[in-house]
Design a protein around this motif. Structure first.
Motif, PDB file in Angstrom:
ATOM      1  N   SER A   1       0.832  -1.203   0.000  1.00 61.30           N
ATOM      2  CA  SER A   1       0.000   0.000   0.000  1.00 61.30           C
ATOM      3  C   SER A   1       0.867   1.254   0.000  1.00 61.30           C
ATOM      4  CB  SER A   1      -0.932   0.000   1.219  1.00 61.30           C
ATOM      5  OG  SER A   1      -1.827  -1.084   1.168  1.00 61.30           O
ATOM      6  N   GLN A   2       1.979   1.210   0.758  1.00 61.87           N
ATOM      7  CA  GLN A   2       2.901   2.350   0.770  1.00 61.87           C
ATOM      8  C   GLN A   2       3.503   2.594  -0.607  1.00 61.87           C
ATOM      9  OE1 GLN A   2       5.797   2.491   4.059  1.00 61.87           O
ATOM     10  NE2 GLN A   2       4.543   0.949   5.098  1.00 61.87           N
ATOM     11  N   LEU A   3       3.891   1.471  -1.253  1.00 66.13           N
ATOM     12  CA  LEU A   3       4.471   1.598  -2.589  1.00 66.13           C
ATOM     13  C   LEU A   3       3.472   2.229  -3.560  1.00 66.13           C
ATOM     14  CD1 LEU A   3       6.706   1.048  -4.649  1.00 66.13           C
ATOM     15  CD2 LEU A   3       5.778  -1.266  -4.941  1.00 66.13           C
TER      16      LEU A   3
ATOM     17  N   GLN B   1      -5.314   8.621  -4.580  1.00 61.35           N
ATOM     18  CA  GLN B   1      -4.562   8.958  -3.366  1.00 61.35           C
ATOM     19  C   GLN B   1      -5.401   8.695  -2.117  1.00 61.35           C
ATOM     20  OE1 GLN B   1      -3.892  13.161  -2.416  1.00 61.35           O
ATOM     21  NE2 GLN B   1      -1.685  12.724  -2.262  1.00 61.35           N
ATOM     22  N   GLN B   2      -6.661   9.066  -2.190  1.00 58.79           N
ATOM     23  CA  GLN B   2      -7.552   8.846  -1.044  1.00 58.79           C
ATOM     24  C   GLN B   2      -7.783   7.358  -0.800  1.00 58.79           C
ATOM     25  OE1 GLN B   2     -11.156  11.214  -1.392  1.00 58.79           O
ATOM     26  NE2 GLN B   2      -9.998  12.901  -2.334  1.00 58.79           N
ATOM     27  N   THR B   3      -8.016   6.596  -1.875  1.00 61.98           N
ATOM     28  CA  THR B   3      -8.252   5.160  -1.699  1.00 61.98           C
ATOM     29  C   THR B   3      -6.981   4.454  -1.234  1.00 61.98           C
ATOM     30  OG1 THR B   3      -7.779   4.788  -4.055  1.00 61.98           O
ATOM     31  CG2 THR B   3     -10.082   5.127  -3.425  1.00 61.98           C
ATOM     32  N   ALA B   4      -5.808   4.889  -1.752  1.00 61.34           N
ATOM     33  CA  ALA B   4      -4.558   4.267  -1.330  1.00 61.34           C
ATOM     34  C   ALA B   4      -4.270   4.573   0.138  1.00 61.34           C
ATOM     35  CB  ALA B   4      -3.401   4.761  -2.203  1.00 61.34           C
ATOM     36  N   THR B   5      -4.597   5.783   0.577  1.00 57.54           N
ATOM     37  CA  THR B   5      -4.419   6.148   1.990  1.00 57.54           C
ATOM     38  C   THR B   5      -5.323   5.297   2.876  1.00 57.54           C
ATOM     39  OG1 THR B   5      -3.862   8.416   1.383  1.00 57.54           O
ATOM     40  CG2 THR B   5      -4.552   8.031   3.653  1.00 57.54           C
ATOM     41  N   SER B   6      -6.552   5.099   2.417  1.00 60.64           N
ATOM     42  CA  SER B   6      -7.484   4.248   3.180  1.00 60.64           C
ATOM     43  C   SER B   6      -6.997   2.809   3.225  1.00 60.64           C
ATOM     44  CB  SER B   6      -8.877   4.315   2.535  1.00 60.64           C
ATOM     45  OG  SER B   6      -9.780   3.471   3.184  1.00 60.64           O
TER      46      SER B   6
ATOM     47  N   LEU C   1      -3.928   1.800   3.027  1.00 56.27           N
ATOM     48  CA  LEU C   1      -2.758   1.733   3.898  1.00 56.27           C
ATOM     49  C   LEU C   1      -3.186   1.682   5.367  1.00 56.27           C
ATOM     50  CD1 LEU C   1       0.286   1.816   4.358  1.00 56.27           C
ATOM     51  CD2 LEU C   1       0.173   4.330   4.197  1.00 56.27           C
ATOM     52  N   ALA C   2      -4.209   2.446   5.715  1.00 57.00           N
ATOM     53  CA  ALA C   2      -4.706   2.432   7.097  1.00 57.00           C
ATOM     54  C   ALA C   2      -5.255   1.064   7.462  1.00 57.00           C
ATOM     55  CB  ALA C   2      -5.778   3.508   7.268  1.00 57.00           C
TER      56      ALA C   2
ATOM     57  N   GLY D   1      -4.224  -4.550   9.934  1.00 60.15           N
ATOM     58  CA  GLY D   1      -4.346  -5.980   9.686  1.00 60.15           C
ATOM     59  C   GLY D   1      -3.731  -6.895  10.742  1.00 60.15           C
ATOM     60  N   PRO D   2      -2.496  -6.638  11.204  1.00 65.10           N
ATOM     61  CA  PRO D   2      -1.866  -7.517  12.193  1.00 65.10           C
ATOM     62  C   PRO D   2      -2.671  -7.635  13.502  1.00 65.10           C
ATOM     63  CG  PRO D   2      -0.225  -6.134  11.159  1.00 65.10           C
ATOM     64  CD  PRO D   2      -1.545  -5.636  10.712  1.00 65.10           C
ATOM     65  N   GLN D   3      -3.619  -6.688  13.719  1.00 62.15           N
ATOM     66  CA  GLN D   3      -4.422  -6.744  14.936  1.00 62.15           C
ATOM     67  C   GLN D   3      -5.204  -8.075  15.022  1.00 62.15           C
ATOM     68  OE1 GLN D   3      -4.661  -4.561  17.501  1.00 62.15           O
ATOM     69  NE2 GLN D   3      -3.149  -3.150  16.594  1.00 62.15           N
TER      70      GLN D   3
END
Length: 303
Positions: A19-21, A281-286, A288-289, A294-296
């Protein structure tokens, strides 16, 4: 890209890295898009389009040369306009000399009257030499011949294009009494060939006769014909410069248009791209969040 089972590992969050990439790529593209919108250019640096940048640079270089050539043509026309203006004044003097000589050729006049006429014609001849001396463009004497030697011609080369071969030659013959009236002396009328020359209408105390003036009329006709030739040459050169002016204007327009198609940004297209990238950009930011959270889910295994 995350693979099957990657969400079950905590130390390395593959989904977050993906997601960062993606977000970094979108931010980079959005930054480039905003630069294009702010500068109005599709190509702002060579890496945007190396081939296009090279082609546009060459076109812009040509346009700069053509624009300067257009200015050169204007200067060349100014030079010829100055020379032509002086030619007109010289021609007026020659016409006046013709009128006076025709008057003096009439036997109804006496020697004294012809002496006055001779003085007037001599003064008109001096004026012709003065006009030549005063016809100057940026310290270049145009009507005094090669190197100001009162003979020959001033040869000018005008750069009327952006290539070395795009030149136009012009030659302006010297204009003075010596050149215009060479061999026109008859009887008591003499033509001095020293320097710019001078006219004399007396041999000692003997004034030029009516017959002398009749012979001198042919010399004036020759001088007028010579000036007509000079005016014709300038006229043809001026015509060539006017044609070059039109051609240069068309070339500047065509090359500028070609450069614009390569370099300039299409604002409608870039604005649409900006909207698309902002949404991504907005969807990629979402995304990434969500990936960071996920690890939770692993905590459920420890419950």
């Amino acid at each position: 890209m995350a693979s099957f089972g990657d969400l079950n590992r905590v130390n390395t969050n593959i989904q977050s890295l993906d997601s960062q990439l993606s977000l970094n790529r979108i931010n980079r593209d959005l930054s480039d898009n905003q630069l294009k919108l702010s500068t109005g250019l599709r190509i702002n640096k060579a890496e945007d389009d190396a081939a296009g940048y090279a082609i546009a640079t060459k076109l812009n270089s040509r346009v700069a040369g053509l624009e300067q050539a257009m200015s050169n043509v204007g200067d060349a026309k100014s030079v010829l306009d100055i020379a032509e203006s002086s030619f007109d004044t010289v021609m007026d003097n020659l016409i006046e000399m013709k009128s006076l000589s025709t008057q003096a050729a009439n036997d109804t006049l006496g020697a004294e009257e012809r002496g006055y006429i001779g003085d007037q014609i001599s003064k008109l001849a001096e004026d012709i030499n003065d006009i030549a001396d005063q016809t100057v463009f940026q310290d270049t004497q145009l009507l005094n011949g090669a190197d100001g030697g009162y003979s020959g011609s001033v040869d000018l080369t005008f750069q009327v294009g952006e290539r070395a071969s795009d030149t136009l030659e012009a030659s302006i013959d010297a204009v003075n009494v010596s050149e215009l009236f060479d061999g026109a002396g008859t009887g008591s009328i003499s033509v001095s060939t020293a320097g710019a020359g001078a006219l004399s209408f007396a041999d000692g105390a003997t004034q030029a006769s009516a017959a002398d003036y009749r012979g001198f009329l042919e010399g004036i006709d020759g001088a007028i014909e010579s000036m007509n030739g000079r005016v014709n040459e300038i006229g043809m050169t001026q015509s060539s410069l006017s044609i070059r002016e039109v051609t240069l204007s068309q070339s500047i327009s065509a090359n500028s248009s070609a450069s614009s198609r390569i370099m300039d940004a299409d604002f409608a297209k870039e604005q649409s791209e900006s909207v698309r990238l902002q949404i991504l950009q907005q969807t990629a930011t979402s995304a990434l969040a969500q990936a960071n959270n996920g690890p939770q889910s692993v905590l459920g295994f420890l419950g």
